[in-house]
Design a protein around this motif. Structure first.
Motif, mmCIF file in Angstrom:
data_model
loop_
_atom_site.group_PDB
_atom_site.id
_atom_site.type_symbol
_atom_site.label_atom_id
_atom_site.label_comp_id
_atom_site.label_asym_id
_atom_site.label_seq_id
_atom_site.Cartn_x
_atom_site.Cartn_y
_atom_site.Cartn_z
ATOM 1 N N SER A 83 0.828 -1.210 0.000
ATOM 2 C CA SER A 83 0.000 0.000 0.000
ATOM 3 C C SER A 83 0.863 1.262 0.000
ATOM 4 O O SER A 83 0.616 2.213 -0.759
ATOM 5 N N GLU A 84 1.899 1.302 0.856
ATOM 6 C CA GLU A 84 2.786 2.460 0.893
ATOM 7 C C GLU A 84 3.661 2.531 -0.357
ATOM 8 O O GLU A 84 3.993 3.617 -0.839
ATOM 9 N N PHE A 85 4.028 1.383 -0.891
ATOM 10 C CA PHE A 85 4.803 1.324 -2.128
ATOM 11 C C PHE A 85 4.041 2.023 -3.258
ATOM 12 O O PHE A 85 4.594 2.857 -3.984
ATOM 13 N N VAL A 86 2.771 1.681 -3.396
ATOM 14 C CA VAL A 86 1.932 2.280 -4.450
ATOM 15 C C VAL A 86 1.759 3.774 -4.213
ATOM 16 O O VAL A 86 1.818 4.580 -5.143
ATOM 17 N N GLU A 87 1.564 4.157 -2.962
ATOM 18 C CA GLU A 87 1.346 5.560 -2.631
ATOM 19 C C GLU A 87 2.561 6.419 -2.976
ATOM 20 O O GLU A 87 2.423 7.515 -3.538
ATOM 21 N N ILE A 88 3.766 5.944 -2.680
ATOM 22 C CA ILE A 88 4.969 6.741 -2.914
ATOM 23 C C ILE A 88 5.390 6.696 -4.380
ATOM 24 O O ILE A 88 5.758 7.712 -4.965
ATOM 25 N N SER A 89 5.330 5.515 -4.985
ATOM 26 C CA SER A 89 5.834 5.355 -6.353
ATOM 27 C C SER A 89 4.855 5.841 -7.405
ATOM 28 O O SER A 89 5.251 6.130 -8.535
ATOM 29 N N GLY A 90 3.567 5.931 -7.045
ATOM 30 C CA GLY A 90 2.558 6.289 -8.034
ATOM 31 C C GLY A 90 1.868 5.071 -8.623
ATOM 32 O O GLY A 90 0.922 5.202 -9.402
ATOM 33 N N GLY A 91 2.364 3.881 -8.278
ATOM 34 C CA GLY A 91 1.673 2.664 -8.705
ATOM 35 C C GLY A 91 2.163 2.063 -10.004
ATOM 36 O O GLY A 91 1.706 0.991 -10.408
ATOM 37 N N TYR A 92 3.072 2.752 -10.696
ATOM 38 C CA TYR A 92 3.583 2.228 -11.965
ATOM 39 C C TYR A 92 5.053 1.840 -11.793
ATOM 40 O O TYR A 92 5.844 2.611 -11.252
ATOM 41 N N VAL A 93 5.391 0.641 -12.261
ATOM 42 C CA VAL A 93 6.775 0.177 -12.134
ATOM 43 C C VAL A 93 7.306 -0.235 -13.510
ATOM 44 O O VAL A 93 6.539 -0.675 -14.368
ATOM 45 N N PRO A 94 8.626 -0.089 -13.706
ATOM 46 C CA PRO A 94 9.551 0.538 -12.760
ATOM 47 C C PRO A 94 9.373 2.055 -12.728
ATOM 48 O O PRO A 94 9.219 2.688 -13.766
ATOM 49 N N ALA A 95 9.399 2.631 -11.541
ATOM 50 C CA ALA A 95 9.376 4.077 -11.358
ATOM 51 C C ALA A 95 10.756 4.488 -10.877
ATOM 52 O O ALA A 95 11.164 4.128 -9.777
ATOM 53 N N ILE A 96 11.485 5.215 -11.715
ATOM 54 C CA ILE A 96 12.880 5.548 -11.416
ATOM 55 C C ILE A 96 13.010 7.064 -11.347
ATOM 56 O O ILE A 96 12.708 7.767 -12.322
ATOM 57 N N PHE A 97 13.442 7.552 -10.198
ATOM 58 C CA PHE A 97 13.514 8.997 -9.961
ATOM 59 C C PHE A 97 14.943 9.431 -9.683
ATOM 60 O O PHE A 97 15.679 8.754 -8.966
ATOM 61 N N TRP A 98 15.311 10.582 -10.244
ATOM 62 C CA TRP A 98 16.501 11.289 -9.795
ATOM 63 C C TRP A 98 16.002 12.284 -8.759
ATOM 64 O O TRP A 98 15.168 13.144 -9.078
ATOM 65 N N ILE A 99 16.470 12.184 -7.547
ATOM 66 C CA ILE A 99 15.959 13.060 -6.490
ATOM 67 C C ILE A 99 17.103 13.828 -5.839
ATOM 68 O O ILE A 99 18.223 13.336 -5.738
#
Length: 306
Positions: free
Chosen positions: A265-281
């Motif tokens: 549930s938290e994975f979907v909330e943070i990532s947006g639900g689409y994988v792979p989700a790759i961010f430069w932060i």
């Protein structure tokens, strides 16, 4: 009823195909638009706001010209075709300078992350486009109808404005505190809320995630100092998770990349639900979101230096 000869039909088809290409090119730059903004900011001496403005303007201009070409609306003095020609000229000159400055290993962003392209292939593409546009410019007639002229100008302005409405200026911040407020077994082994990182959200059963993990492993093997971190969606029971993870490691030749798991549930909330989700932060703020096919070690290393 007006009859069209074969040449007119040919010109019509060419114009439609050009229009479709321009519209598709504009669309690719929006998937996601943050990546196109980053490309402009990294390749041009402009600040964050200017890059955001330029990204939306270029997308809107490409889409508007494509729409008018699709309808065979060329305007008085064929200004739609001339605008298209000089836009491609400007982009090609930028690509030549980019190639001379950084070589052919960087992504030029011409087709967004959807179709990663390097400068030389993109220059070749533009040369073909210029030849086709020049042919059309020479063969078709200008539009003298005043109504069509004003409709063309109005459509151009409206579509240029549209990306500014659809993609409002805003900074995306990942809710990374949720990672550290989760159960102890899910908390990251590194501090991701400060500094620059590549943070990837993946599923153990996702084929595209495996492809992306293989690329990340290559990057990590080339440069062990790269700040790459992977968060996997948790799997229950543990026996199944262990089996899937072993399979993931075998397929991806998984390097020594720091990683942790997170409840779904938290994975979907943070990532947006689409994988792979790759961010430069950077300090928790998303600087760029990339797809697995758009991973480029040289670009990432250049970003880390600045």
């Amino acid at each position: 009823m007006k009859k069209f000869d074969k040449k007119e039909i040919l010109y019509y088809v060419i114009s439609v195909l050009l229009g479709c290409f321009f519209i598709f090119s504009a669309y690719t730059k929006t998937v996601p638009i943050e990546s196109f903004e980053f490309v402009l900011r990294s390749q041009l001496p402009i600040n964050e706001f200017a890059a955001g403005f330029a990204a939306r303007f270029i997308i809107g201009l490409e889409a508007a010209l494509g729409f008018l070409l699709l309808l065979n609306f060329y305007g008085r003095s064929k200004w739609v075709i001339s605008f298209s020609f000089w836009l491609i000229i400007a982009l090609t000159l930028h690509l030549i300078l980019l190639f001379l400055r950084l070589g052919n290993e960087v992504s030029c962003g011409c087709m967004g992350d959807l179709i990663p392209m390097k400068p030389l292939p993109s220059i070749a593409k533009n040369i073909v486009l210029l030849a086709v546009i020049s042919f059309l410019w020479k063969k078709v007639s200008a539009t003298n109808n005043k109504t069509i002229q004003w409709v063309s100008i109005g459509s151009l302005l409206l579509i240029i404005i549209l990306p500014f409405i659809v993609f409002p200026f805003q900074k995306q911040t990942l809710a990374l505190n949720k990672l550290y407020n989760s159960a102890p077994e899910f908390q990251p082994t590194q501090e991701l809320r400060k500094g620059k990182h590549m943070l990837a959200f993946m599923s153990l059963t996702c084929a595209h995630c495996m492809d992306a993990a293989l690329e990340l492993s290559k990057m990590k093997n080339e440069n062990g100092t790269l700040p790459i971190y992977i968060v996997f969606a948790d799997v229950e029971p543990d026996s199944l998770k262990s089996k899937l993870f072993d399979n993931f490691i075998e397929i991806t030749k998984f390097a020594d990349i720091p990683h942790s798991f997170l409840n779904r549930s938290e994975f979907v909330e943070i990532s947006g639900g689409y994988v792979p989700a790759i961010f430069w932060i950077e300090d928790g703020i998303v600087i760029r979101k990339v797809s697995g096919g758009a991973l480029n070690q040289k670009e990432f290393e250049n970003w880390l230096k600045h």
